[in-house]
Scaffold this active site. Structure first.
Site, PDB file in Angstrom:
ATOM      1  CG  PHE A 161      26.370   7.728  19.058  1.00  0.00           C
ATOM      2  CD1 PHE A 161      26.791   6.431  19.509  1.00  0.00           C
ATOM      3  CD2 PHE A 161      27.265   8.689  19.806  1.00  0.00           C
ATOM      4  CE1 PHE A 161      27.507   6.146  20.692  1.00  0.00           C
ATOM      5  CE2 PHE A 161      28.084   8.453  20.764  1.00  0.00           C
ATOM      6  CZ  PHE A 161      28.123   7.108  21.155  1.00  0.00           C
ATOM      7  CE  LYS A 169      17.955   8.862  31.623  1.00  0.00           C
ATOM      8  NZ  LYS A 169      19.064   7.695  31.344  1.00  0.00           N
ATOM      9  N   GLY A 170      14.615   8.403  25.282  1.00  0.00           N
ATOM     10  CA  GLY A 170      13.697   8.578  24.404  1.00  0.00           C
ATOM     11  C   GLY A 170      14.431   9.466  23.311  1.00  0.00           C
ATOM     12  N   GLY A 172      17.074   8.852  21.254  1.00  0.00           N
ATOM     13  CA  GLY A 172      17.191   8.129  20.120  1.00  0.00           C
ATOM     14  C   GLY A 172      15.920   8.207  19.122  1.00  0.00           C
ATOM     15  CG  ASN A 199      22.818  -2.576  19.451  1.00  0.00           C
ATOM     16  OD1 ASN A 199      22.319  -2.799  20.657  1.00  0.00           O
ATOM     17  ND2 ASN A 199      23.394  -1.463  19.062  1.00  0.00           N
ATOM     18  CB  VAL A 200      19.428  -7.734  21.516  1.00  0.00           C
ATOM     19  CG1 VAL A 200      20.087  -9.080  20.752  1.00  0.00           C
ATOM     20  CG2 VAL A 200      20.227  -7.571  22.776  1.00  0.00           C
ATOM     21  CG  ASN A 201      19.572  -3.355  24.757  1.00  0.00           C
ATOM     22  OD1 ASN A 201      18.603  -4.227  25.071  1.00  0.00           O
ATOM     23  ND2 ASN A 201      20.462  -3.234  25.447  1.00  0.00           N
ATOM     24  CE1 TYR A 206      17.457   2.265  15.328  1.00  0.00           C
ATOM     25  CE2 TYR A 206      18.571   0.360  15.105  1.00  0.00           C
ATOM     26  CZ  TYR A 206      18.563   1.626  15.190  1.00  0.00           C
ATOM     27  OH  TYR A 206      19.647   2.484  15.407  1.00  0.00           O
TER      28      TYR A 206
END
Length: 235
Positions: A161, A169-170, A172, A199-201, A206
């Site tokens: 999270f 912003k990179g 995760g 949660n398609v984003n 992933y």
């Protein structure tokens, strides 16, 4: 009268050496660090988990308290049971930890953004190292599992999270990469987690990291009354 001798040809003048241009990053620097969480971080962890429940529209399942987290986390050495990496951010270099864990060397990286990052909850997620204020922006909680097919242990990521104002912003990627790198370091065979189907984003993120989405698998869960019904079961 004899003609004067011609002047000697001009010698080659070496061209001046041009110093390579300095590649000074442009923008607002954000200094980041991934470190192991400690029991002192439980209040922040609890708030992060609650924010995650809100984002996932699952607050009706949220019942964790600071007390329950304190009594169940940090009971084993890092990577042998539940382990949490915290992501810290600051607009200035982050001071070194006074008592770093021998189990993990913190990961540090500097990002540059065109605009300064605005955190409306900065004070609620601030850690102070002396006079330096550092903000906690996200976390990842994981623990060992085992693959009988591979004959190797692995890591299962329970939660990943990043707070809303720091998404995209990179950060995760940085957290998940730290877990994957630790798995490789320990000779583990894989890292697994689940993602909500809407949660398609996250699914796209992933996949960009190289993960395979396995639609043929389903989560099976015993919890609440269904689990308590086995208290007196005749096994």
């Amino acid at each position: 009268m004899a003609a004067a001798a011609p002047p000697p040809p001009p010698s080659d003048v070496p061209e001046p050496r041009m110093a390579p241009p300095e590649t000074t990053p442009i923008g607002h620097p954000v200094f980041t660090r991934i470190r192991l969480a400690t029991p002192l971080d439980v209040p922040f962890i609890h708030k992060l988990i609650h924010q995650m429940a809100v984002f996932e529209k699952l607050t009706h399942l949220f019942s964790a308290t600071e007390s329950s987290l304190s009594s169940t986390l940090f009971l084993s050495p890092p990577f042998q049971s539940f382990t949490i990496f915290l992501l810290e951010l600051s607009s200035s270099p982050i001071p070194p930890l006074l008592s770093p864990s021998p189990s993990f060397t913190p990961v540090e990286k500097t990002f540059y953004f065109d605009l300064a990052l605005n955190d409306p909850e900065k004070d609620a997620f601030s850690v102070h190292y002396g006079s330096d204020q550092v903000v906690i922006a996200g976390f990842v909680l994981f623990f060992p599992n085992y693959s009988t097919f591979l004959g190797k242990p692995g890591f299962y990521v329970e939660d990943l999270f990043v707070r809303e104002c720091y998404r995209g912003k990179g950060f995760g990627r940085m957290l998940l990469s730290a877990v994957a790198k630790q798995a490789v370091k320990m000779g583990y065979g894989r890292v697994e987690w689940v993602v909500l189907d809407w949660n398609v984003n996250a699914i796209k993120f992933y996949e960009q990291m190289g993960a395979q989405i396995l639609p043929e698998w389903r989560i099976c869960r015993l919890t609440g009354d269904s689990l308590q019904a086995y208290q007196n079961a005749n096994v």
